[in-house]
Design a protein around this motif. Structure first.
Motif, PDB file in Angstrom:
ATOM      1  N   UNK A   1       0.818  -1.227   0.000  1.00 43.88           N
ATOM      2  CA  UNK A   1       0.000   0.000   0.000  1.00 43.88           C
ATOM      3  C   UNK A   1       0.846   1.270   0.000  1.00 43.88           C
ATOM      4  N   UNK A   2       1.755   1.328  -0.964  1.00 43.86           N
ATOM      5  CA  UNK A   2       2.588   2.517  -1.114  1.00 43.86           C
ATOM      6  C   UNK A   2       1.719   3.732  -1.440  1.00 43.86           C
ATOM      7  N   UNK A   3       1.941   4.860  -0.773  1.00 43.38           N
ATOM      8  CA  UNK A   3       1.182   6.080  -1.092  1.00 43.38           C
ATOM      9  C   UNK A   3       1.371   6.489  -2.552  1.00 43.38           C
ATOM     10  N   UNK A   4       0.322   7.072  -3.124  1.00 42.40           N
ATOM     11  CA  UNK A   4       0.321   7.506  -4.523  1.00 42.40           C
ATOM     12  C   UNK A   4       0.026   9.005  -4.569  1.00 42.40           C
ATOM     13  N   UNK A   5       0.901   9.771  -5.235  1.00 40.39           N
ATOM     14  CA  UNK A   5       0.773  11.235  -5.318  1.00 40.39           C
ATOM     15  C   UNK A   5       0.495  11.613  -6.774  1.00 40.39           C
ATOM     16  N   UNK A   6      -0.632  12.310  -6.999  1.00 39.43           N
ATOM     17  CA  UNK A   6      -1.098  12.581  -8.360  1.00 39.43           C
ATOM     18  C   UNK A   6      -1.275  14.092  -8.584  1.00 39.43           C
ATOM     19  N   UNK A   7      -0.673  14.595  -9.636  1.00 38.06           N
ATOM     20  CA  UNK A   7      -0.863  15.989 -10.047  1.00 38.06           C
ATOM     21  C   UNK A   7      -2.335  16.180 -10.439  1.00 38.06           C
ATOM     22  N   UNK A   8      -3.018  17.113  -9.770  1.00 41.06           N
ATOM     23  CA  UNK A   8      -4.462  17.252 -10.009  1.00 41.06           C
ATOM     24  C   UNK A   8      -4.867  18.644 -10.483  1.00 41.06           C
ATOM     25  N   UNK A   9      -3.912  19.442 -10.889  1.00 36.53           N
ATOM     26  CA  UNK A   9      -4.225  20.731 -11.505  1.00 36.53           C
ATOM     27  C   UNK A   9      -4.397  20.483 -13.014  1.00 36.53           C
ATOM     28  N   UNK A  10      -4.421  21.540 -13.813  1.00 34.25           N
ATOM     29  CA  UNK A  10      -4.483  21.409 -15.260  1.00 34.25           C
ATOM     30  C   UNK A  10      -3.414  20.428 -15.733  1.00 34.25           C
ATOM     31  N   UNK A  11      -3.688  19.514 -16.662  1.00 34.25           N
ATOM     32  CA  UNK A  11      -4.850  19.488 -17.551  1.00 34.25           C
ATOM     33  C   UNK A  11      -6.014  18.609 -17.075  1.00 34.25           C
ATOM     34  N   UNK A  12      -5.937  18.088 -15.839  1.00 38.09           N
ATOM     35  CA  UNK A  12      -7.047  17.255 -15.378  1.00 38.09           C
ATOM     36  C   UNK A  12      -8.313  18.088 -15.220  1.00 38.09           C
ATOM     37  N   UNK A  13      -9.436  17.474 -15.522  1.00 39.37           N
ATOM     38  CA  UNK A  13     -10.735  18.108 -15.319  1.00 39.37           C
ATOM     39  C   UNK A  13     -11.451  17.388 -14.187  1.00 39.37           C
ATOM     40  N   UNK A  14     -12.611  17.890 -13.804  1.00 41.57           N
ATOM     41  CA  UNK A  14     -13.324  17.331 -12.661  1.00 41.57           C
ATOM     42  C   UNK A  14     -13.617  15.845 -12.836  1.00 41.57           C
ATOM     43  N   UNK A  15     -13.989  15.432 -14.039  1.00 44.82           N
ATOM     44  CA  UNK A  15     -14.289  14.025 -14.262  1.00 44.82           C
ATOM     45  C   UNK A  15     -13.063  13.147 -13.979  1.00 44.82           C
ATOM     46  N   UNK A  16     -11.883  13.612 -14.350  1.00 44.32           N
ATOM     47  CA  UNK A  16     -10.653  12.869 -14.067  1.00 44.32           C
ATOM     48  C   UNK A  16     -10.451  12.712 -12.557  1.00 44.32           C
ATOM     49  N   UNK A  17     -10.666  13.794 -11.830  1.00 43.04           N
ATOM     50  CA  UNK A  17     -10.493  13.766 -10.381  1.00 43.04           C
ATOM     51  C   UNK A  17     -11.500  12.819  -9.745  1.00 43.04           C
ATOM     52  N   UNK A  18     -12.721  12.826 -10.241  1.00 39.24           N
ATOM     53  CA  UNK A  18     -13.730  11.902  -9.719  1.00 39.24           C
ATOM     54  C   UNK A  18     -13.340  10.449  -9.985  1.00 39.24           C
ATOM     55  N   UNK A  19     -12.750  10.183 -11.145  1.00 35.33           N
ATOM     56  CA  UNK A  19     -12.320   8.822 -11.456  1.00 35.33           C
ATOM     57  C   UNK A  19     -11.194   8.382 -10.527  1.00 35.33           C
ATOM     58  N   UNK A  20     -10.280   9.284 -10.213  1.00 41.42           N
ATOM     59  CA  UNK A  20      -9.210   8.962  -9.265  1.00 41.42           C
ATOM     60  C   UNK A  20      -9.796   8.701  -7.886  1.00 41.42           C
ATOM     61  N   UNK A  21     -10.778   9.505  -7.487  1.00 40.66           N
ATOM     62  CA  UNK A  21     -11.431   9.307  -6.189  1.00 40.66           C
ATOM     63  C   UNK A  21     -12.096   7.941  -6.109  1.00 40.66           C
ATOM     64  N   UNK A  22     -12.674   7.495  -7.205  1.00 41.46           N
ATOM     65  CA  UNK A  22     -13.293   6.166  -7.224  1.00 41.46           C
ATOM     66  C   UNK A  22     -12.240   5.072  -7.041  1.00 41.46           C
ATOM     67  N   UNK A  23     -11.076   5.255  -7.647  1.00 41.09           N
ATOM     68  CA  UNK A  23      -9.994   4.289  -7.446  1.00 41.09           C
ATOM     69  C   UNK A  23      -9.561   4.258  -5.983  1.00 41.09           C
ATOM     70  N   UNK A  24      -9.514   5.422  -5.370  1.00 40.69           N
ATOM     71  CA  UNK A  24      -9.158   5.476  -3.948  1.00 40.69           C
ATOM     72  C   UNK A  24     -10.171   4.713  -3.105  1.00 40.69           C
ATOM     73  N   UNK A  25     -11.434   4.820  -3.449  1.00 40.30           N
ATOM     74  CA  UNK A  25     -12.481   4.094  -2.723  1.00 40.30           C
ATOM     75  C   UNK A  25     -12.333   2.590  -2.899  1.00 40.30           C
ATOM     76  N   UNK A  26     -11.948   2.164  -4.090  1.00 38.14           N
ATOM     77  CA  UNK A  26     -11.773   0.740  -4.368  1.00 38.14           C
ATOM     78  C   UNK A  26     -10.566   0.176  -3.614  1.00 38.14           C
ATOM     79  N   UNK A  27      -9.576   1.025  -3.342  1.00 37.48           N
ATOM     80  CA  UNK A  27      -8.346   0.612  -2.647  1.00 37.48           C
ATOM     81  C   UNK A  27      -8.212   1.427  -1.350  1.00 37.48           C
ATOM     82  N   UNK A  28      -9.027   1.136  -0.347  1.00 32.57           N
ATOM     83  CA  UNK A  28      -9.124   1.993   0.835  1.00 32.57           C
ATOM     84  C   UNK A  28      -7.886   2.035   1.725  1.00 32.57           C
ATOM     85  N   UNK A  29      -6.947   1.123   1.528  1.00 31.59           N
ATOM     86  CA  UNK A  29      -5.760   1.109   2.382  1.00 31.59           C
ATOM     87  C   UNK A  29      -4.584   1.859   1.765  1.00 31.59           C
TER      88      UNK A  29
END
Length: 263
Positions: free
Chosen positions: A142-170
């Motif tokens: 469960x190595x921490x993951x750091x993701x650039x979330x400013x431009x060019x990502x849009x809200x939908x991209x951020x929501x998709x990353x959030x869903x991955x975080x939910x799937x991998x709660x640890x």
């Protein structure tokens, strides 16, 4: 303890340590880098560095495996010079298959005793490339993951990353730069996803920074993003906008210390 949760290797290394000492920053989570804009001698060289950066964050540079491995070597050398001051996060290529990614992470992140993976830079619509990284992280502790979330990502991209975080709660997932212009919705996602955290570097405005850290003091991580951010100014801004010492203490070090198990 004050910990800068996000800065890149900058040259010379001694100047970074000097700046940390002057601003009373105890440790830095140091990220590998494939270029050094701080070495630019004039505006034209800065422009060239920024053009490279724009392509990099848009995911246009590809896997760059050899360059990433070279940047990790530079990172580990910096950590060897100052092992009590630096903690490392290493760059990992995207778009490789699971077995190749796992081998890369084991050889470059785990064997070098780096604390996490990142910074991941993707173009909009490319978040699916992170799925393999999440699987590898889970397999390797469960190595921490750091993701650039400013431009060019849009809200939908951020929501998709959030869903991955939910799937991998640890797996601790850190979204860079408060989500950029999508900071309000990103704040709402971090509020209810326990393992989703927000980095404060390159914040959209001081109003945004104050709003987010005071609303979610346990989910925000102080970041400078050196060489693009200034250590002293970044620290003083957190202290100025925090509504209480407990908020400032959480953001300036307690949260990332807990994530990384720093005593």
């Amino acid at each position: 303890m004050i910990i800068d949760g996000h800065s890149h290797v900058t040259l010379p290394i001694d100047e970074h340590i000097k700046a940390m000492d002057e601003s009373r920053v105890d440790k830095t989570v140091l990220f590998s880098t494939s270029f050094h804009p701080e070495m630019a001698k004039n505006a034209q060289e800065v422009k060239e560095s920024m053009m490279y950066l724009n392509d990099l964050v848009a995911g246009k540079k590809g896997s760059m495996i050899e360059m990433r491995e070279k940047s990790i070597s530079e990172l580990t050398e910096a950590i060897k010079q100052y092992p009590s001051r630096f903690i490392g996060f290493g760059s990992v290529p995207l778009g490789l298959d699971f077995v190749t990614t796992r081998q890369y992470v084991n050889d470059n992140i785990v064997k070098n005793n780096l604390a996490g993976m990142g910074e991941f830079t993707l173009g909009s619509g490319q978040t699916h490339l992170l799925e393999t990284v999440f699987r590898v992280s889970e397999e390797l502790g469960n190595l921490p993951i750091w993701i650039h979330a400013f431009f060019p990502l849009i809200l939908q991209d951020i929501r998709e990353i959030a869903e991955m975080a939910k799937i991998h709660p640890h797996i601790p997932v850190i979204l860079g730069h408060l989500g950029g212009t999508n900071w309000l919705q990103t704040m709402e996602l971090a509020a209810y996803i326990p393992n989703l955290y927000l980095d404060t570097s390159a914040y959209y405005s001081t109003f945004v920074l104050g709003t987010v850290i005071n609303e979610l003091p346990q989910k925000c991580i102080f970041g400078i993003d050196r060489p693009f951010g200034d250590i002293s100014l970044s620290k003083e801004t957190i202290l100025k906008v925090a509504q209480s010492p407990s908020v400032a203490n959480a953001v300036l070090g307690e949260n990332i210390a807990k994530i990384l198990g720093i005593i």
